[in-house]
Scaffold this active site. Sequence first.
Site, PDB file in Angstrom:
ATOM      1  CG  HIS A   1      33.588 -47.597 -36.004  1.00  0.00           C
ATOM      2  ND1 HIS A   1      34.537 -46.677 -36.413  1.00  0.00           N
ATOM      3  CD2 HIS A   1      33.154 -48.200 -37.136  1.00  0.00           C
ATOM      4  CE1 HIS A   1      34.653 -46.710 -37.726  1.00  0.00           C
ATOM      5  NE2 HIS A   1      33.828 -47.634 -38.199  1.00  0.00           N
TER       6      HIS A   1
ATOM      7  CG  HIS B   1      31.748 -51.437 -39.720  1.00  0.00           C
ATOM      8  ND1 HIS B   1      30.534 -50.970 -40.112  1.00  0.00           N
ATOM      9  CD2 HIS B   1      32.597 -50.391 -39.773  1.00  0.00           C
ATOM     10  CE1 HIS B   1      30.649 -49.692 -40.400  1.00  0.00           C
ATOM     11  NE2 HIS B   1      31.889 -49.319 -40.191  1.00  0.00           N
TER      12      HIS B   1
ATOM     13  CE1 TYR C   1      30.616 -48.123 -45.808  1.00  0.00           C
ATOM     14  CE2 TYR C   1      29.823 -49.575 -44.081  1.00  0.00           C
ATOM     15  CZ  TYR C   1      30.233 -48.334 -44.496  1.00  0.00           C
ATOM     16  OH  TYR C   1      30.269 -47.308 -43.606  1.00  0.00           O
TER      17      TYR C   1
ATOM     18  CD  GLN D   1      33.917 -47.458 -43.258  1.00  0.00           C
ATOM     19  OE1 GLN D   1      33.033 -47.683 -44.054  1.00  0.00           O
ATOM     20  NE2 GLN D   1      34.213 -46.241 -42.868  1.00  0.00           N
TER      21      GLN D   1
END
Length: 156
Positions: free
Chosen positions: A62, A64, A126, A130
């Site tokens: 994924h 971010h 964050y 991650q």
Amino acid sequence: MAQNAYSLSHTKWMCRYHVVFTPKYRRKVIYNQIRSDLGEIFRKLCQHKGIEIIEGHLMPDHVHMLLAAPLKYSVSSVMGHLKGKSSLMVFDRHASMKYKFGNRKFWAEGRCVSTVGLNEATIAKYIREQEKADIALDRLSVKEYEDPFDRGPGRK
């Protein structure tokens, strides 16, 4: 407003979005060459539209990103531009991937978008941390199993 706000003659804005999206079938394909190519592609596409990438990280399955978008673009148009154009550019650079994905669609349909208020530093931190957290979790969940058919050294 904060000093990070953008302005025109009659408008001030601070539109920041935390976006997460995945490759089709959530395949773990974002690594090595594709990872560096995707970083370059996203930077080009964002620069073309005047979007600032504040923080971004490409995980194996994924993406971010923390984006600062101009007021004239909606979130859906920004995401449509990023996912649509990057998909075409990925298949142009990596032609062999079209057999896995088909239809020249690299990204899954959905996305997660949240607006970022004044807690931008928290979101950026964050995103940065991650991957470290995921690696630590993976290390904790790895179990070493004994082979039930192995009877030890010299025994068969």
